[in-house]
Design an enzyme around this catalytic site. Sequence first.
Site, PDB file in Angstrom:
ATOM      1  N   SER A   1       0.844  -1.201   0.000  1.00 55.23           N
ATOM      2  CA  SER A   1       0.000   0.000   0.000  1.00 55.23           C
ATOM      3  C   SER A   1       0.874   1.244   0.000  1.00 55.23           C
ATOM      4  CB  SER A   1      -0.876   0.008   1.259  1.00 55.23           C
ATOM      5  OG  SER A   1      -1.562   1.234   1.421  1.00 55.23           O
TER       6      SER A   1
ATOM      7  N   TYR B   1      -2.205  -0.528  10.171  1.00 52.78           N
ATOM      8  CA  TYR B   1      -2.222  -0.772   8.727  1.00 52.78           C
ATOM      9  C   TYR B   1      -0.867  -0.440   8.099  1.00 52.78           C
ATOM     10  CZ  TYR B   1      -4.334  -1.043   4.067  1.00 52.78           C
ATOM     11  OH  TYR B   1      -4.649  -1.405   2.772  1.00 52.78           O
TER      12      TYR B   1
END
Length: 286
Positions: A138, A151
């Site tokens: 990501s 995350y």
Amino acid sequence: MTSMDVTGKVVLITGAARGIGAEVARQLAGRGARLALVGLEKAQLEEVARETGGKAWEADVTDWDVLDRVMNEVAAHFGGIDVVVANAGIAATGFVRSMDPKAFERVIEVNLLGVWRTVRTALPHLIKSRGYCLVVSSLAAIVHIPGNAAYSAAKAGCEAFADSLRAEVRHLGVDVGTAYFSWISTDMVNSADEHPVFGKLRQGMPGLASKKYPVRNVGRAVVKGIEKRSKAVHVPGWVGALKYFRAFTPVVVDRQAVAEVADADRQMAASDTSGLVGPGGQAASR
């Protein structure tokens, strides 16, 4: 690296019930790939299988025994596995000092350990086929914003894992890619935007940093990445350029955080709104 015609290739996708996984499956189906769809939400997973002509396997990517069984069943059903897209992931909102510890650790378990377990159980099959593995990381591996610690930690770990793996398996004929996506219009991101604190933080980010991109863009980029057995896949393209300036991103984040984080932190500490977000998060917490 050599190019790959996906027609007739067996592609296993985790997190295939919705969002990025489902979109990648639809676009690969249009290219003639044979799809093994792995996920938690049985009804949604089977619907994607019907749409794409694939076959669904309900499985938790954190479960070693189930994953090992699924990999063997997929290989037996299709005659092998050519590509693995380690995409399954969840997100949680919250600041480190106040968020639900179980939610934080579940993000790490699914997003990082789930990738490791997926890849480890798939590797014998990829080695046989001299195949390709795409690890979904990501933009969060590059830019570490407040309220997103779990995350970011997991996705940075995915990036590092894929880098090491690439060097380890090249001599075995297996290529490894890493996917870096900014904010994509999926149920996970849209649910996070509805959060009374984190939503405002994310949408208040400057310039392109707050923009959401259509999931179809990711589908196209991933298909192209598989076909090229690419080392990296970026959506949007500027994410790739940002990697060259990652040493400066903490400075930018720190400056941006000055005006907003203190109040947001107090709100989170005074509420019980931290935790896993979206339907995928709900499924992973059962």
